[in-house]
Scaffold this active site. Structure first.
Site, PDB file in Angstrom:
ATOM      1  N   TYR A 116       0.896  -1.163   0.000  1.00 12.94           N
ATOM      2  CA  TYR A 116       0.000   0.000   0.000  1.00 12.94           C
ATOM      3  C   TYR A 116       0.929   1.206   0.000  1.00 12.94           C
ATOM      4  CZ  TYR A 116      -3.381  -3.542   0.930  1.00 12.94           C
ATOM      5  OH  TYR A 116      -4.168  -4.676   0.812  1.00 12.94           O
TER       6      TYR A 116
ATOM      7  N   ASP B  39      19.727  -8.508   1.575  1.00 19.32           N
ATOM      8  CA  ASP B  39      20.215  -7.197   2.030  1.00 19.32           C
ATOM      9  C   ASP B  39      21.339  -7.383   3.049  1.00 19.32           C
ATOM     10  OD1 ASP B  39      18.097  -6.176   0.523  1.00 19.32           O
ATOM     11  OD2 ASP B  39      16.759  -6.117   2.259  1.00 19.32           O
TER      12      ASP B  39
HETATM   13  O1  KDG Z   1      14.696  -6.948   0.778  1.00 15.88           O
HETATM   14  C1  KDG Z   1      13.660  -7.013   1.705  1.00 15.88           C
HETATM   15  C2  KDG Z   1      12.662  -6.010   1.182  1.00 15.88           C
HETATM   16  O2  KDG Z   1      11.967  -6.563   0.127  1.00 15.88           O
HETATM   17  C3  KDG Z   1      11.677  -5.541   2.135  1.00 15.88           C
HETATM   18  O3  KDG Z   1      12.210  -5.191   3.350  1.00 15.88           O
HETATM   19  C4  KDG Z   1      10.713  -4.522   1.622  1.00 15.88           C
HETATM   20  O4  KDG Z   1      12.036  -2.914   0.497  1.00 15.88           O
HETATM   21  C5  KDG Z   1      11.103  -3.660   0.473  1.00 15.88           C
HETATM   22  C6  KDG Z   1      10.287  -3.726  -0.725  1.00 15.88           C
HETATM   23  O5  KDG Z   1      10.119  -2.686  -1.352  1.00 15.88           O
HETATM   24  O6  KDG Z   1       9.816  -4.792  -1.091  1.00 15.88           O
END
Ligand code: KDG
Length: 317
Positions: free
Chosen positions: A104, A257
């Site tokens: 969202y 990450d």
């Molecule tokens: O890498 C993990 C991310 O996918 C998460 O924390 C949320 O940054 C994000 C996203 O935009 O999906």
């Protein structure tokens, strides 16, 4: 002046307490989630300064994100407020550990991030810019901000790392390919999961993905191979490190990450490619041991205990 600068959106994550379709889930834990801020937190835990440029809503969720990032030691001096609300996402854990996400975030504060939000003075003395492919997917102004960041990084002598983080809920594959391949061509390192690399570059295996990245013009391709470890490719050279065995797997999100944070922290410490890969593998493995994207990332003392093989001792030495 932080050593690492990153920019992007951090969302409020509602993480389900039970598995299955969200229509049957009535309890969630609220967390912070954002690929770029995850990397900033990981690098900060490993002893290096990190700054996160963004926008959050002028609302309670925005204040929570600022408090939590600041609490992790990340510099939030370049985060502005509004004009939209803080974005929200929900995760769903389905059968066989499959994770789905529901965003969202259209019209969110961070989607208004623009080149003018980047203060040139902030970049002097920094060493590394970390970008992901999520930010340019959010809006035209976010995309322009990413390209301005590349310009500022080059003008100030920063190295650039880029994780495509392909998110096909945000844009089409064709749009993503046009922008992300171009950003890859401007990076010193492209850090990419093998599966998303195959999709993004339309190649069949690790070697071909690495070649596509190097042909595009990147300095090095770092391919994250999950349980098979990770490899770093430069022209005519491949270095591989095995995965660090995760003590247990509770929540796989955040491992990529975490790997990036470990790898980049290694570079900030002046380490060679092999040790950067090893630190990436360790942080990625520890990320999955507890719920949440960043909660499992180690601090520098924990890393040393793992290196020395004393992390499992019941009494801390
Ligand atoms: O890498 C993990 C991310 O996918 C998460 O924390 C949320 O940054 C994000 C996203 O935009 O999906």
């Amino acid at each position: 002046m932080p050593e690492l600068i990153t920019l992007g959106e951090t969302l409020i994550l509602f993480s389900p307490e039970t598995d299955g379709p969200l229509r049957y889930v009535d309890r969630f834990q609220r967390r912070a989630a954002g690929a770029e801020s995850n990397v900033a937190i990981g690098v900060s835990r490993l002893g290096h300064s990190a700054g996160w440029i963004s926008r959050v809503g002028d609302d309670e969720f925005g204040r929570y994100l600022l408090t939590s990032l600041r609490g992790e030691g990340v510099d939030v001096s370049q985060v502005r407020l509004g004009p939209g609300p803080t974005a929200v996402m929900f995760r769903e854990r389905g059968l066989l550990g499959r994770v789905d996400v529901f965003y969202y975030r259209r019209g969110s504060a961070a989607s208004f991030l623009a080149p003018d939000d980047l203060d040139p003075a902030y970049w002097r003395g920094a060493r590394l810019l970390h970008l992901t492919g999520i930010t340019p997917a959010l809006s035209a102004s976010c995309r322009a901000a990413v390209y301005r960041a590349v310009e500022l990084a080059r003008a100030n002598g920063l190295a650039i790392s880029f994780d495509p983080n392909l998110r096909l809920k945000l844009w089409s594959l064709a749009e993503a390919q046009a922008v992300l391949r171009d950003l890859a061509s401007r990076a010193d390192w492209v850090l990419v999961g093998l599966e998303e690399g195959k999709i993004l570059f339309e190649r069949r295996n690790e070697q071909e993905v690495a070649e596509a990245i190097l042909e595009a013009g990147a300095g090095a391709a770092v391919i994250k191979l999950g349980t098979e470890g990770a490899s770093l490719h430069r022209r005519g050279e491949r270095i591989h490190t095995p995965a660090f065995p995760a003590p247990r797997v509770v929540d796989p999100v955040g491992a990529g990450d975490g790997f990036d944070a470990g790898f980049l922290a290694g570079w900030l410490k002046g380490w060679d490619d092999v040790d950067c890969l090893r630190l990436g593998a360790l942080v990625g493995a520890l990320a999955v041991t507890v719920p949440g994207d960043v909660e499992g990332y180690p601090d520098w003392q924990q890393v040393q205990r793992y290196w020395q093989g004393t992390a499992g001792d019941l009494v801390t030495r």
